[in-house]
Design a protein around this motif. Structure first.
Motif, PDB file in Angstrom:
ATOM      1  N   PHE A 196      45.029  48.702  37.396  1.00  0.00           N
ATOM      2  CA  PHE A 196      45.180  49.906  36.576  1.00  0.00           C
ATOM      3  C   PHE A 196      46.341  49.764  35.593  1.00  0.00           C
ATOM      4  CE2 PHE A 196      46.012  54.644  36.247  1.00  0.00           C
ATOM      5  CZ  PHE A 196      44.804  54.953  35.643  1.00  0.00           C
ATOM      6  N   GLY A 197      47.035  48.647  35.671  1.00  0.00           N
ATOM      7  CA  GLY A 197      48.124  48.386  34.735  1.00  0.00           C
ATOM      8  C   GLY A 197      49.506  48.661  35.277  1.00  0.00           C
ATOM      9  N   SER A 227      47.416  59.730  50.526  1.00  0.00           N
ATOM     10  CA  SER A 227      47.289  60.865  49.606  1.00  0.00           C
ATOM     11  C   SER A 227      48.095  60.582  48.336  1.00  0.00           C
ATOM     12  CB  SER A 227      47.808  62.151  50.255  1.00  0.00           C
ATOM     13  OG  SER A 227      47.006  62.514  51.365  1.00  0.00           O
ATOM     14  N   ILE A 228      47.624  61.104  47.227  1.00  0.00           N
ATOM     15  CA  ILE A 228      48.342  60.993  45.960  1.00  0.00           C
ATOM     16  C   ILE A 228      48.940  62.365  45.665  1.00  0.00           C
ATOM     17  CG2 ILE A 228      48.169  60.503  43.487  1.00  0.00           C
ATOM     18  CD1 ILE A 228      45.770  58.715  44.119  1.00  0.00           C
ATOM     19  N   GLU A 229      50.267  62.391  45.464  1.00  0.00           N
ATOM     20  CA  GLU A 229      50.962  63.651  45.230  1.00  0.00           C
ATOM     21  C   GLU A 229      51.471  63.742  43.800  1.00  0.00           C
ATOM     22  OE1 GLU A 229      52.669  64.711  49.679  1.00  0.00           O
ATOM     23  OE2 GLU A 229      54.050  63.873  48.189  1.00  0.00           O
ATOM     24  N   ASN A 230      51.694  64.975  43.358  1.00  0.00           N
ATOM     25  CA  ASN A 230      52.180  65.189  42.005  1.00  0.00           C
ATOM     26  C   ASN A 230      53.561  64.577  41.799  1.00  0.00           C
ATOM     27  OD1 ASN A 230      51.845  66.754  39.344  1.00  0.00           O
ATOM     28  ND2 ASN A 230      53.866  67.373  40.059  1.00  0.00           N
ATOM     29  N   ILE A 264      47.097  65.747  44.956  1.00  0.00           N
ATOM     30  CA  ILE A 264      46.174  65.862  43.823  1.00  0.00           C
ATOM     31  C   ILE A 264      44.970  64.944  44.002  1.00  0.00           C
ATOM     32  CG2 ILE A 264      47.977  66.567  42.197  1.00  0.00           C
ATOM     33  CD1 ILE A 264      48.042  63.700  41.139  1.00  0.00           C
ATOM     34  N   GLY A 265      44.933  64.223  45.125  1.00  0.00           N
ATOM     35  CA  GLY A 265      43.813  63.330  45.388  1.00  0.00           C
ATOM     36  C   GLY A 265      44.153  62.357  46.496  1.00  0.00           C
ATOM     37  N   HIS A 266      43.290  61.354  46.646  1.00  0.00           N
ATOM     38  CA  HIS A 266      43.479  60.334  47.680  1.00  0.00           C
ATOM     39  C   HIS A 266      43.059  58.988  47.103  1.00  0.00           C
ATOM     40  CE1 HIS A 266      42.996  58.097  51.467  1.00  0.00           C
ATOM     41  NE2 HIS A 266      43.824  59.001  51.980  1.00  0.00           N
ATOM     42  N   ILE A 267      43.705  57.931  47.564  1.00  0.00           N
ATOM     43  CA  ILE A 267      43.390  56.601  47.013  1.00  0.00           C
ATOM     44  C   ILE A 267      41.938  56.212  47.268  1.00  0.00           C
ATOM     45  CG2 ILE A 267      45.765  55.783  47.123  1.00  0.00           C
ATOM     46  CD1 ILE A 267      44.988  54.244  49.680  1.00  0.00           C
ATOM     47  N   SER A 268      41.309  56.807  48.277  1.00  0.00           N
ATOM     48  CA  SER A 268      39.899  56.510  48.550  1.00  0.00           C
ATOM     49  C   SER A 268      38.989  56.959  47.405  1.00  0.00           C
ATOM     50  CB  SER A 268      39.458  57.189  49.854  1.00  0.00           C
ATOM     51  OG  SER A 268      39.609  58.594  49.768  1.00  0.00           O
ATOM     52  N   GLU A 269      39.482  57.904  46.583  1.00  0.00           N
ATOM     53  CA  GLU A 269      38.720  58.384  45.432  1.00  0.00           C
ATOM     54  C   GLU A 269      38.855  57.455  44.228  1.00  0.00           C
ATOM     55  OE1 GLU A 269      39.658  62.601  44.682  1.00  0.00           O
ATOM     56  OE2 GLU A 269      40.648  62.543  46.636  1.00  0.00           O
ATOM     57  N   ASN A 328      40.202  57.418  38.892  1.00  0.00           N
ATOM     58  CA  ASN A 328      39.484  58.695  38.927  1.00  0.00           C
ATOM     59  C   ASN A 328      40.444  59.861  39.142  1.00  0.00           C
ATOM     60  OD1 ASN A 328      37.021  57.388  38.630  1.00  0.00           O
ATOM     61  ND2 ASN A 328      36.715  57.182  40.841  1.00  0.00           N
ATOM     62  N   VAL A 329      41.384  59.696  40.091  1.00  0.00           N
ATOM     63  CA  VAL A 329      42.355  60.765  40.356  1.00  0.00           C
ATOM     64  C   VAL A 329      43.234  60.992  39.136  1.00  0.00           C
ATOM     65  CG1 VAL A 329      44.331  61.463  41.763  1.00  0.00           C
ATOM     66  CG2 VAL A 329      42.359  60.354  42.847  1.00  0.00           C
ATOM     67  N   TRP A 330      43.687  59.911  38.528  1.00  0.00           N
ATOM     68  CA  TRP A 330      44.576  60.029  37.374  1.00  0.00           C
ATOM     69  C   TRP A 330      43.899  60.752  36.220  1.00  0.00           C
ATOM     70  CZ3 TRP A 330      49.626  59.408  37.299  1.00  0.00           C
ATOM     71  CH2 TRP A 330      50.287  59.329  36.069  1.00  0.00           C
ATOM     72  N   GLU A 331      42.673  60.402  35.930  1.00  0.00           N
ATOM     73  CA  GLU A 331      41.958  61.014  34.804  1.00  0.00           C
ATOM     74  C   GLU A 331      41.590  62.469  35.085  1.00  0.00           C
ATOM     75  OE1 GLU A 331      41.505  59.688  31.786  1.00  0.00           O
ATOM     76  OE2 GLU A 331      42.730  58.032  32.550  1.00  0.00           O
TER      77      GLU A 331
END
Length: 324
Positions: free
Chosen positions: A65-66, A260-263, A271-276, A280-283
């Protein structure tokens, strides 16, 4: 790694300003701690942590993802036995590696950190250390000395200024010169999940004394002591004013121990999970992250503030802030 790199700066600008993606993966690498500091909420939480293979996949996806920098932190990374393998994998992917530790296991494990570019040890005082952290400063000093002798790159001590260590600050700065290490400062943040009795003991309440101490930090930086913070930031700290536009959630991808991905580390809202999928979570959270930053009262965590100022091309910060 502690000097300015035009190549890394160019890659960071391309990633954040052109591609609009984070540059740093901040990973809560485990869910255990060997200290029980009253002001910390993380060690009180129980939870799962990713297996090694899952961490490898996270690193690979982040790099694709850079993302170029990997920061391992909380609760205590050195409790994780497979930490050297994780750091080695990140380095193999071409990532800059950093680690934040309380230092208690540093003497024992520093020889395993060959793939580490940046090391930060949390040191909140000398004589006040026991009252703040629950043990004597001498418990971590040998590890700091050994890390300084063993590591090729500069070592950073990070001090959280509280109501308990104001009399310790100048002595701590002088110690960093003796040890030939660098130091950063930030004010205590009073998290809502901690009881008011803790903040009454540790919180910054004597504002006149506090401002005098921070003015002395600024003076000692001018005198050449190894203080990495910018003057812009230190003046904000002195006045406890958050006069900046926060870009923490543009710069940093915060991932918890369970994926989990947090703000950010203040709001800690999932705000999401790495499994997603990171992309996708970032966008899908662009508007949410923007709204959260706009409505935030803002904190004074030095990494968030200094890097947000750098993001906005603050020239004084670019000149005087030395640590990523």
């Amino acid at each position: 790694m502690n000097t300015f790199s035009p190549v890394i700066a160019a890659k960071a600008l391309w990633q954040m300003r052109v591609k609009r993606r984070p540059f740093v993966l901040s990973h809560a690498i485990n869910s255990r701690c060997n200290m029980k500091c009253s002001f910390c909420e993380y060690w009180k939480e129980s939870g799962s942590q990713m297996e090694l293979e899952d961490v490898f996949r996270l690193l690979e996806e982040a790099r694709a993802f850079g993302i170029l920098a990997y920061n391992a932190w909380t609760v205590e990374p050195l409790l994780r036995e497979d930490l050297p393998e994780i750091l080695a994998h990140a380095k193999d992917l071409g990532m800059i590696t950093s680690l934040i530790t309380n230092g208690l296991l540093l003497e024992k494990r520093v020889d395993e950190l060959q793939n580490l570019d940046y090391l930060s040890v949390s040191v909140d005082g000398i004589s006040s250390y026991r009252e703040i952290r629950g043990m004597e400063f001498d418990r971590i000093l040998p590890g700091i000395v050994k890390a300084k002798e063993s590591m090729k790159n500069s070592l950073l001590l990070n001090c959280v200024i509280s109501g308990k260590n104001l009399d310790d600050i100048e002595e701590l700065i002088q110690l960093t010169r003796e040890l030939d290490v660098k130091i950063s400062f930030e004010p205590l943040y009073e998290f809502g999940g901690i009881g008011n009795d803790t903040w009454e003991k540790l919180g910054i309440r004597d504002m006149q004394k506090y401002r005098t101490v921070v003015d002395r930090i600024i003076e000692m930086k001018k005198e050449g002591y190894p203080i990495i913070n910018s003057y812009t930031y230190l003046k904000m700290v002195r006045d406890l004013k958050t006069e900046f536009t926060c870009h923490a959630n543009d710069i940093i991808l915060d991932v918890t121990a369970d994926g989990s991905i947090e703000n950010c580390r203040v709001h800690r809202s999932p705000i999401g999970h790495i499994s997603e999928g990171i992309g996708n979570v970032w966008e899908s959270t662009k508007k949410l992250r923007k709204d959260t930053a706009r409505n935030c009262q803002k904190c004074l965590f030095f990494g968030y503030v200094e890097n947000s100022l750098m993001y906005n091309f603050d020239l004084e910060v670019a000149q005087h802030y030395e640590w990523m």
